[in-house]
Scaffold this motif. Sequence first.
Motif, PDB file in Angstrom:
ATOM      1  N   SER A 374       0.785  -1.325  -0.116  1.00 21.82           N
ATOM      2  CA  SER A 374       0.122  -0.066  -0.107  1.00 21.82           C
ATOM      3  C   SER A 374       0.942   1.255  -0.102  1.00 21.82           C
ATOM      4  O   SER A 374       1.798   1.386   0.819  1.00 21.82           O
ATOM      5  CB  SER A 374      -0.902   0.156   1.240  1.00 21.82           C
ATOM      6  OG  SER A 374      -1.582   1.208   1.369  1.00 21.82           O
ATOM      7  N   ARG A 376       0.405   3.716   1.388  1.00 19.47           N
ATOM      8  CA  ARG A 376       0.310   4.372   2.642  1.00 19.47           C
ATOM      9  C   ARG A 376       1.739   4.329   3.474  1.00 19.47           C
ATOM     10  O   ARG A 376       1.769   4.897   4.593  1.00 19.47           O
ATOM     11  CB  ARG A 376      -0.974   4.086   3.236  1.00 19.47           C
ATOM     12  CG  ARG A 376      -2.283   4.839   2.899  1.00 19.47           C
ATOM     13  CD  ARG A 376      -2.610   5.956   3.375  1.00 19.47           C
ATOM     14  NE  ARG A 376      -2.961   5.941   4.608  1.00 19.47           N
ATOM     15  CZ  ARG A 376      -2.247   6.714   5.689  1.00 19.47           C
ATOM     16  NH1 ARG A 376      -1.134   7.365   5.097  1.00 19.47           N
ATOM     17  NH2 ARG A 376      -2.528   6.632   6.974  1.00 19.47           N
ATOM     18  N   PHE A 377       2.336   3.317   2.864  1.00 21.80           N
ATOM     19  CA  PHE A 377       3.607   3.048   3.903  1.00 21.80           C
ATOM     20  C   PHE A 377       4.690   4.222   3.762  1.00 21.80           C
ATOM     21  O   PHE A 377       5.607   4.111   4.586  1.00 21.80           O
ATOM     22  CB  PHE A 377       4.190   1.630   3.467  1.00 21.80           C
ATOM     23  CG  PHE A 377       3.299   0.565   3.961  1.00 21.80           C
ATOM     24  CD1 PHE A 377       3.575   0.330   5.422  1.00 21.80           C
ATOM     25  CD2 PHE A 377       2.661  -0.276   3.225  1.00 21.80           C
ATOM     26  CE1 PHE A 377       2.602  -0.766   5.795  1.00 21.80           C
ATOM     27  CE2 PHE A 377       2.142  -1.332   3.893  1.00 21.80           C
ATOM     28  CZ  PHE A 377       1.869  -1.589   5.191  1.00 21.80           C
ATOM     29  N   ASP A 379       6.091   6.845   4.943  1.00 25.23           N
ATOM     30  CA  ASP A 379       5.790   7.448   6.198  1.00 25.23           C
ATOM     31  C   ASP A 379       6.750   7.213   7.067  1.00 25.23           C
ATOM     32  O   ASP A 379       7.411   6.432   7.358  1.00 25.23           O
ATOM     33  CB  ASP A 379       4.410   6.965   6.474  1.00 25.23           C
ATOM     34  CG  ASP A 379       3.923   7.679   8.254  1.00 25.23           C
ATOM     35  OD1 ASP A 379       3.444   8.818   7.995  1.00 25.23           O
ATOM     36  OD2 ASP A 379       4.528   6.902   8.978  1.00 25.23           O
ATOM     37  N   GLU A 382       6.276   4.926   9.973  1.00 24.76           N
ATOM     38  CA  GLU A 382       6.203   3.428   9.310  1.00 24.76           C
ATOM     39  C   GLU A 382       7.422   3.005   8.951  1.00 24.76           C
ATOM     40  O   GLU A 382       7.894   1.745   9.173  1.00 24.76           O
ATOM     41  CB  GLU A 382       5.295   3.313   8.097  1.00 24.76           C
ATOM     42  CG  GLU A 382       3.907   3.483   8.277  1.00 24.76           C
ATOM     43  CD  GLU A 382       3.258   2.295   8.965  1.00 24.76           C
ATOM     44  OE1 GLU A 382       3.538   1.282   8.586  1.00 24.76           O
ATOM     45  OE2 GLU A 382       2.283   2.780   9.899  1.00 24.76           O
ATOM     46  N   PHE A 383       8.475   3.941   8.510  1.00 21.71           N
ATOM     47  CA  PHE A 383       9.805   3.514   8.144  1.00 21.71           C
ATOM     48  C   PHE A 383      10.865   3.406   9.244  1.00 21.71           C
ATOM     49  O   PHE A 383      11.878   3.298   9.108  1.00 21.71           O
ATOM     50  CB  PHE A 383      10.361   4.592   7.069  1.00 21.71           C
ATOM     51  CG  PHE A 383       9.884   4.485   5.589  1.00 21.71           C
ATOM     52  CD1 PHE A 383       8.774   3.835   5.282  1.00 21.71           C
ATOM     53  CD2 PHE A 383      10.795   4.868   4.608  1.00 21.71           C
ATOM     54  CE1 PHE A 383       8.533   3.430   3.896  1.00 21.71           C
ATOM     55  CE2 PHE A 383      10.524   4.890   3.316  1.00 21.71           C
ATOM     56  CZ  PHE A 383       9.249   3.889   2.723  1.00 21.71           C
TER      57      PHE A 383
ATOM     58  N   LEU B 108      10.601  -3.923   7.778  1.00 25.29           N
ATOM     59  CA  LEU B 108       9.751  -3.503   8.962  1.00 25.29           C
ATOM     60  C   LEU B 108       9.144  -4.620   9.826  1.00 25.29           C
ATOM     61  O   LEU B 108       9.093  -5.719   9.284  1.00 25.29           O
ATOM     62  CB  LEU B 108       8.821  -2.448   8.250  1.00 25.29           C
ATOM     63  CG  LEU B 108       9.192  -1.260   7.352  1.00 25.29           C
ATOM     64  CD1 LEU B 108       8.073  -0.663   6.609  1.00 25.29           C
ATOM     65  CD2 LEU B 108      10.175  -0.534   8.086  1.00 25.29           C
ATOM     66  N   ILE B 114      12.145  -2.537   3.137  1.00 25.11           N
ATOM     67  CA  ILE B 114      12.507  -1.164   2.712  1.00 25.11           C
ATOM     68  C   ILE B 114      14.029  -0.940   2.354  1.00 25.11           C
ATOM     69  O   ILE B 114      14.680  -1.622   3.088  1.00 25.11           O
ATOM     70  CB  ILE B 114      12.063   0.186   3.391  1.00 25.11           C
ATOM     71  CG1 ILE B 114      12.692  -0.067   4.746  1.00 25.11           C
ATOM     72  CG2 ILE B 114      10.355   0.111   3.528  1.00 25.11           C
ATOM     73  CD1 ILE B 114      12.484   1.434   5.466  1.00 25.11           C
ATOM     74  N   HIS B 419       0.879  -6.073   1.502  1.00 26.25           N
ATOM     75  CA  HIS B 419       0.732  -5.663   2.833  1.00 26.25           C
ATOM     76  C   HIS B 419      -0.130  -4.266   2.839  1.00 26.25           C
ATOM     77  O   HIS B 419       0.115  -3.416   1.870  1.00 26.25           O
ATOM     78  CB  HIS B 419       2.168  -5.225   3.355  1.00 26.25           C
ATOM     79  CG  HIS B 419       2.981  -6.421   3.935  1.00 26.25           C
ATOM     80  ND1 HIS B 419       3.322  -7.069   2.909  1.00 26.25           N
ATOM     81  CD2 HIS B 419       3.181  -6.745   5.153  1.00 26.25           C
ATOM     82  CE1 HIS B 419       4.169  -8.278   3.638  1.00 26.25           C
ATOM     83  NE2 HIS B 419       3.808  -7.930   5.214  1.00 26.25           N
TER      84      HIS B 419
END
Lengths: 422, 422
Positions: A374, A376-377, A379, A382-383, B108, B114, B419
């Motif tokens: 998504s 939305r990650f 951020d 979130e990171f 994460l 990431i 996710h």
Amino acid sequence: MEHPDLDTTVIDARLAAAKEASYLLARATTAEKDAALERIAGLLRDRTAEIIAANALDLATGRESGLSTGLLDRLALDERRIGALADAVLEVIALTDPIGETVSGRSLPNGVRIDQVRVPLGVVGAIYEARPNVTIDIAVLALKSGNAVVLRGGSAAEQTNRVLVGVLRDALGAAGLPADGVQTVDDFGRAGARHLMQARDYVDVLIPRGSAGLIRAVVDEAKVPVIETGAGVVHMFLDESAREDWAVELVHNAKTQRPSVCNALETLLVHRAAAPRLLPAVLDRLEASGVTIHADERVRTLRPEALPVTDEDWATEHMSLDLSVGIVDSIDDALAHIRRYSTKHTESIVTNDLGNAERFLNEVDAAAVMVNASTRFTDGAEFGFGAEVGISTQKLHARGPMGLPELTSTKWIVRGAGHVRA
Amino acid sequence: MEHPDLDTTVIDARLAAAKEASYLLARATTAEKDAALERIAGLLRDRTAEIIAANALDLATGRESGLSTGLLDRLALDERRIGALADAVLEVIALTDPIGETVSGRSLPNGVRIDQVRVPLGVVGAIYEARPNVTIDIAVLALKSGNAVVLRGGSAAEQTNRVLVGVLRDALGAAGLPADGVQTVDDFGRAGARHLMQARDYVDVLIPRGSAGLIRAVVDEAKVPVIETGAGVVHMFLDESAREDWAVELVHNAKTQRPSVCNALETLLVHRAAAPRLLPAVLDRLEASGVTIHADERVRTLRPEALPVTDEDWATEHMSLDLSVGIVDSIDDALAHIRRYSTKHTESIVTNDLGNAERFLNEVDAAAVMVNASTRFTDGAEFGFGAEVGISTQKLHARGPMGLPELTSTKWIVRGAGHVRA
């Protein structure tokens, strides 16, 4: 609100004071800075009544001048919100202080030792809209990373911000750090903002936070270097091989989990060969959550009741429950569409094809490029950064979510023993 | 040289072509880029006669228009200089390609992976003076790091640069890379330079190289982000405890080893208590190498024949065998003087006092701060970078000597398995 004519003597004196304070803040220990943050949290709670009273004046002025309910809500502070602000300040204390970190270092062949260490940027200028929480948020992040800060908030929050700046300055002073490390130019109106944007002698970086319009205005006018935290016209591409369950949930989450933020989905592209299989379930799920579909002609053959999408839609960050949806013939067409309309924030592909996943990751030029995740990650929290200064959509200095290290620079420390260059 | 009126259609077509080429260059392998560099070196040698002929036209025009012998020398190319240029291109092949490096990465808590990877900046705009070697130098560094480049050299080198740009473009094409990765706006004169500085849609970063005046003009006019490679009003402070032999050699090396460059010494400050012990030998050694001393009143009591220093001298980057010399009462006064006049390039202390060394290193705000070392060490080659794009005196993105990594940005690659954000 009336503002006096700009007296550059007064404003330059404040900027110079911020610069002087920045030298002291740069040398403050982590413990000293954390003590100041603790004071800020304490004073926010102690002076809640005063903050709410000032905020009531701003709200009254805002109502008179016809501010929308959305803007009034962003402007409003109550006891709960002030408590949450104080809690957020305490969370910054827990973050690692980036200052003093050795980023790289080595001994040169001749024995000279060089070390690249993290130092504050110096004076950070923040230009933002009438959201008083940003006043505390950006000041606290700047102070934790050893910077002085000059604030320019939206004029609709002027009374509230005046009190909040007082809280910040008093807390610095009480903690033995220079109160001049926090300054405001709010009382000089737009002329003050313009002066701040030109003040290369005093201000090291400008961070605009807010709408695309505000950011564009700052980029256009500023002589001080700007870190652009930009708008997100965010795309998701459902490739031919996309799993239906993932496609449905990823699109739904990216669009609806928080539609008003920059990493929310704005455009869905679907591979022609996958559209009949995927689109009905994807669109049903979206519409059940109240999403308005703006569809191209081919999508409308499957969903005739959808609104027609316009060329302007493709380029728009709706920040609402609106989604532009189109069918493309190939991954190449998807990549071409994204290249044309992307604001280089976040782009995502849903696919089970390894080659296409790698092509998308390699060829899309954006701060964050995703496969089967998504949007939305993108951020800071979130990171794992703990706090977020903003999400940079530019390529210099910082790209993507910015944490405390992005509020720093480096300097080279060189240690010799009488070494001269041959 | 007459220039046509600016046709923004033509110039924008070139910038757009550079942008398109930048996407292909970003995906080029190291081997492909190195093959192009090898072709550039080969073509420089093959077309030496053509380059020299074009250069002769520029030199003739320059002589007619009264260009100084210094400028004419910087403009001139002969077989030896072209050979050296070709050799320098081959040296860049040996450097590590920064593109694709994973700068940081983690999984994460929810399993999303990431990775922050190095990518090219995109299109680099270079604005510089009539030094044709810079044309090759900056283009080769940009290409090695996967960038397209748009060049604007000094108009006095226009004929030479036209041929050199042809060499660069032909080499790219021969190596199977897009020739459009190298563009020039030289044929549009000043209007072309101005257009380049505004072209945010096409150009990702501007790098001005040259005099303080050129850099200031670019910073003032540009809307595209600028990496400032600035002037150096470089100081050395001889503290009370400085060793005489080190003081003599460090000052001499910093001033005389190459006086025309930005890391050469411009101002010497000496602690009052050390002046009688150190200054005679320091000044004797300088004067033996032809240095002209511009001295304050207290220095002139020791050396009455020295010229008096002016306030303008303290702020001037002489780039010649001139040195401003003053006596200060304390390290605090030295720090205050440096804060007032420093251009934040390189500052050095000579001392045996640990506390004063640490104070100087911590409190001086500059790209490089040194103890007991010659300021001439602030240099990409000395720092082990292999090649140098310039020395940044700003705090954003890059500070100090810039190598290939400073011509890159990063992007976040995010890999999930369906996710969504909770």
